[in-house]
Design an enzyme around this catalytic site. Structure first.
Site, PDB file in Angstrom:
ATOM      1  N   LYS A  18     -11.059  -8.578  -2.771  1.00  0.00           N
ATOM      2  CA  LYS A  18      -9.808  -8.543  -3.531  1.00  0.00           C
ATOM      3  C   LYS A  18      -9.458  -9.886  -4.163  1.00  0.00           C
ATOM      4  O   LYS A  18      -8.578  -9.935  -5.012  1.00  0.00           O
ATOM      5  CB  LYS A  18      -8.654  -8.162  -2.596  1.00  0.00           C
ATOM      6  CG  LYS A  18      -8.820  -6.829  -1.902  1.00  0.00           C
ATOM      7  CD  LYS A  18      -8.464  -5.686  -2.823  1.00  0.00           C
ATOM      8  CE  LYS A  18      -8.406  -4.381  -2.052  1.00  0.00           C
ATOM      9  NZ  LYS A  18      -7.870  -3.307  -2.864  1.00  0.00           N
ATOM     10  N   GLU A  29      -1.258  -0.889 -10.526  1.00  0.00           N
ATOM     11  CA  GLU A  29      -0.139  -1.283  -9.664  1.00  0.00           C
ATOM     12  C   GLU A  29       0.987  -1.853 -10.516  1.00  0.00           C
ATOM     13  O   GLU A  29       0.812  -2.161 -11.691  1.00  0.00           O
ATOM     14  CB  GLU A  29      -0.575  -2.381  -8.670  1.00  0.00           C
ATOM     15  CG  GLU A  29      -1.752  -1.986  -7.801  1.00  0.00           C
ATOM     16  CD  GLU A  29      -1.914  -2.888  -6.570  1.00  0.00           C
ATOM     17  OE1 GLU A  29      -0.915  -3.511  -6.133  1.00  0.00           O
ATOM     18  OE2 GLU A  29      -3.039  -2.953  -6.059  1.00  0.00           O
ATOM     19  N   ASP A  81      -5.038  -4.968  -9.855  1.00  0.00           N
ATOM     20  CA  ASP A  81      -5.563  -5.655  -8.674  1.00  0.00           C
ATOM     21  C   ASP A  81      -7.013  -5.219  -8.462  1.00  0.00           C
ATOM     22  O   ASP A  81      -7.315  -4.355  -7.650  1.00  0.00           O
ATOM     23  CB  ASP A  81      -4.692  -5.301  -7.460  1.00  0.00           C
ATOM     24  CG  ASP A  81      -4.935  -6.236  -6.297  1.00  0.00           C
ATOM     25  OD1 ASP A  81      -5.418  -7.358  -6.528  1.00  0.00           O
ATOM     26  OD2 ASP A  81      -4.619  -5.848  -5.164  1.00  0.00           O
ATOM     27  N   TYR A 123       0.881  -1.179   0.000  1.00  0.00           N
ATOM     28  CA  TYR A 123       0.000   0.000   0.000  1.00  0.00           C
ATOM     29  C   TYR A 123       0.916   1.225   0.000  1.00  0.00           C
ATOM     30  O   TYR A 123       0.857   2.075   0.873  1.00  0.00           O
ATOM     31  CB  TYR A 123      -0.840  -0.080   1.286  1.00  0.00           C
ATOM     32  CG  TYR A 123      -2.104   0.735   1.339  1.00  0.00           C
ATOM     33  CD1 TYR A 123      -3.038   0.687   0.306  1.00  0.00           C
ATOM     34  CD2 TYR A 123      -2.388   1.515   2.461  1.00  0.00           C
ATOM     35  CE1 TYR A 123      -4.223   1.412   0.407  1.00  0.00           C
ATOM     36  CE2 TYR A 123      -3.568   2.235   2.554  1.00  0.00           C
ATOM     37  CZ  TYR A 123      -4.487   2.180   1.525  1.00  0.00           C
ATOM     38  OH  TYR A 123      -5.664   2.879   1.621  1.00  0.00           O
ATOM     39  N   TYR A 171     -13.940  -4.923   5.615  1.00  0.00           N
ATOM     40  CA  TYR A 171     -12.493  -4.748   5.831  1.00  0.00           C
ATOM     41  C   TYR A 171     -12.051  -4.561   7.276  1.00  0.00           C
ATOM     42  O   TYR A 171     -10.867  -4.695   7.571  1.00  0.00           O
ATOM     43  CB  TYR A 171     -11.945  -3.615   4.963  1.00  0.00           C
ATOM     44  CG  TYR A 171     -12.037  -2.233   5.552  1.00  0.00           C
ATOM     45  CD1 TYR A 171     -13.260  -1.571   5.622  1.00  0.00           C
ATOM     46  CD2 TYR A 171     -10.900  -1.584   6.031  1.00  0.00           C
ATOM     47  CE1 TYR A 171     -13.341  -0.300   6.148  1.00  0.00           C
ATOM     48  CE2 TYR A 171     -10.977  -0.305   6.562  1.00  0.00           C
ATOM     49  CZ  TYR A 171     -12.206   0.329   6.628  1.00  0.00           C
ATOM     50  OH  TYR A 171     -12.273   1.586   7.160  1.00  0.00           O
ATOM     51  N   GLN A 207     -15.664  -4.404  -0.001  1.00  0.00           N
ATOM     52  CA  GLN A 207     -14.525  -4.000   0.834  1.00  0.00           C
ATOM     53  C   GLN A 207     -14.979  -3.134   2.022  1.00  0.00           C
ATOM     54  O   GLN A 207     -14.552  -3.330   3.158  1.00  0.00           O
ATOM     55  CB  GLN A 207     -13.531  -3.213  -0.026  1.00  0.00           C
ATOM     56  CG  GLN A 207     -12.258  -2.767   0.698  1.00  0.00           C
ATOM     57  CD  GLN A 207     -11.297  -2.015  -0.243  1.00  0.00           C
ATOM     58  OE1 GLN A 207     -11.583  -1.836  -1.426  1.00  0.00           O
ATOM     59  NE2 GLN A 207     -10.168  -1.596   0.279  1.00  0.00           N
ATOM     60  N   HIS A 218      -2.525   7.685  -2.634  1.00  0.00           N
ATOM     61  CA  HIS A 218      -3.681   6.778  -2.676  1.00  0.00           C
ATOM     62  C   HIS A 218      -4.199   6.527  -1.255  1.00  0.00           C
ATOM     63  O   HIS A 218      -5.406   6.606  -1.004  1.00  0.00           O
ATOM     64  CB  HIS A 218      -3.272   5.456  -3.338  1.00  0.00           C
ATOM     65  CG  HIS A 218      -4.341   4.416  -3.312  1.00  0.00           C
ATOM     66  ND1 HIS A 218      -5.477   4.486  -4.087  1.00  0.00           N
ATOM     67  CD2 HIS A 218      -4.471   3.267  -2.585  1.00  0.00           C
ATOM     68  CE1 HIS A 218      -6.241   3.422  -3.850  1.00  0.00           C
ATOM     69  NE2 HIS A 218      -5.655   2.680  -2.942  1.00  0.00           N
ATOM     70  N   THR A 265      -1.981   0.460  -5.142  1.00  0.00           N
ATOM     71  CA  THR A 265      -2.400   1.403  -6.177  1.00  0.00           C
ATOM     72  C   THR A 265      -1.459   2.587  -6.229  1.00  0.00           C
ATOM     73  O   THR A 265      -1.205   3.227  -5.215  1.00  0.00           O
ATOM     74  CB  THR A 265      -3.823   1.894  -5.865  1.00  0.00           C
ATOM     75  OG1 THR A 265      -4.648   0.750  -5.698  1.00  0.00           O
ATOM     76  CG2 THR A 265      -4.353   2.764  -6.993  1.00  0.00           C
TER      77      THR A 265
HETATM   78 CA    CA Z   1      -3.998  -3.781  -4.290  1.00  0.00          CA
END
Ligand code: CA
Length: 440
Positions: free
Chosen positions: A267, A215, A247, A143, A258, A254, A148, A373
């Site tokens: 995902k 990505e 991805d 990440y 999450y 999510q 992002h 991302t």
């Molecule tokens: Ca990802």
């Protein structure tokens, strides 16, 4: 430049190839690139095997092995590349990768004595289909783009966008490798549980907020033994190369699932990679300095090195394009949605490897990291639709009059990557694409 990122004769921008298409301006695969894939001829019953891109052709590495033109470590590497997965070659380490790269460069260069024999070992990319380049044992999703992380954090937690650990820890989670597929693998819109903020209970059905994530994929070459961390100084020696990676993410699934353990079914339904792995060595001219704002926490010692400061970042341009079903039917070209650069990442590849292994966790040949991302500092550099449409509140206008907040059935998402600068040969990654099919 450290010992790990030496520029050598294979990077010489003056080199040309006897494969004429490799010398065309703007070509992704000049002789300075030499990326690896696993391929076979469309419609044939030949086994999948390793190949190297040169212009619009593929040098068949199994045929090259049998050509009699290679010896020593390069020949041993070609034997490994003749398998249907590149894990054995990737596990051989950088001495073997480099020996093969040098030998291939010498064999494909204009004037090479190998031309007549190797001309028979070429397969046109137009006649090829690809498989995953290796068995991806484990997939870890990082990440690393603070741009992002901040803009997404605002949408999920408006009052607390960037969690306090972000500037200390290269955040990641263990992803699902079984659903990683090669470019061109269309997939069905996933179904799952979602809950609108105003609803009292969740509901079940097809995802309504399907998104892409722009990505890069990072492939581990030789791994490390369990219990033996990889130091940041040695980290890049373990990195075989890089591909372009989409991805896919189900944002509504999510948002509901999450917390507290992170993403799960939002995902794991599909992830798609480009066929070609551009090697770390090919990317040497595009290593660049990495900096950390003085006002931010500086990395802990295990994430800090002078080499990482001087050349830890990769200058890789990334672009995402959309082709809707309407565009396809009208034969309109795909439209670019955003462009960013991996050099804007908050954490480097070396820091990801050092952090991943600092507790003794073992990496194995063929393991893949997602970079997370890659969004840049500007709004138009956003690497997801979640950001471009401000979580669905601001539709994105397309040139043909259509608009999107998230992806619709029939949408084909295309991602590309390339490196270019003064004094070096432009190299590209090819592309990754896949289409959304309707849910059952
Ligand atoms: Ca990802």
């Amino acid at each position: 430049m450290s010992k790990n990122q030496l520029i050598n004769e294979t990077h010489n921008p003056q080199l040309t190839s006897w494969v004429d298409s490799a010398n065309l301006s703007g070509c992704d695969f000049p002789i300075q690139n030499l990326p690896f894939a696993v391929f076979t001829k469309i419609g044939s019953d030949e086994a999948f095997r390793g190949g190297v891109a040169i212009g619009d052709q593929i040098l068949d590495l199994a045929a090259a092995k049998d050509s009699g033109e290679f010896t020593g470590l390069a020949l041993k590497a070609l034997e490994a590349c003749s398998e249907s997965e590149l894990n054995t070659f990737m596990a051989m380490g950088k001495e073997a990768w480099s020996a093969l790269r040098t030998a291939l460069s010498n064999a494909l260069v204009t004037g090479s004595s190998s031309q007549n024999i190797l001309a028979n070992c070429l397969v046109s990319q137009a006649d090829a289909e690809y498989a995953l380049p290796c068995n991806i044992g484990d997939y870890t999703d990082f990440y690393t783009s603070i741009h992002h992380a901040t803009s997404v954090g605002k949408k999920f937690r408006p009052d607390n966008p960037l969690l306090p650990n972000y500037k200390w820890v290269p955040i990641g989670y263990h992803g699902r490798s079984s659903s990683i597929e090669i470019s061109g693998s269309d997939f069905k819109r996933p179904k799952g549980q979602t809950k609108a903020p105003t609803a009292t209970e969740p509901s079940f059905g097809p995802c309504k907020r399907l998104d892409y994530e722009l990505e890069i994929g990072i492939f581990i070459g030789n791994g490390n033994a369990l219990g033996e961390p990889v130091s940041i100084e040695n980290a890049e020696d373990h990195v075989f190369g890089i591909c372009i990676f989409n991805d896919w993410s189900a944002r509504d699934i999510q948002g509901w699932e999450y917390q507290p353990l992170g993403p799960f079914l939002s995902k794991s339904f599909a992830s798609t990679i480009s066929p070609w792995i551009v090697t770390t060595e090919a990317l040497a001219p595009y290593k660049t300095q990495w900096t950390r704002d003085e006002s931010d926490p500086q990395p802990m010692p295990y994430l800090e090195s002078s080499q990482n400061r001087t050349s830890g970042s990769f200058d890789i341009n990334l672009q995402v394009l959309l082709e809707t079903e309407t565009m396809r039917n009208a034969e309109h070209a795909p439209t670019a949605l955003a462009q960013s650069n991996f050099k804007d990442s908050y954490w480097t590849v070396a820091q990801m490897v050092a952090h991943h292994t600092v507790n003794g966790c073992n990496l194995r040949a063929g393991d893949m990291f997602g970079s997370g991302t890659q969004s840049g500092p500007k709004p138009e550099e956003a690497g997801s639709m979640l950001e471009l449409s401000n979580a669905g509140s601001e539709p994105i206008s397309l040139p043909n009059g259509e608009s999107r907040t998230f992806l619709e059935d029939g949408d084909n998402v295309i991602m590309t990557g390339w490196c270019e600068k003064e004094g070096a040969s432009r190299i590209g990654f090819g592309l990754v694409e896949a289409k959304i099919l309707p849910a059952d």
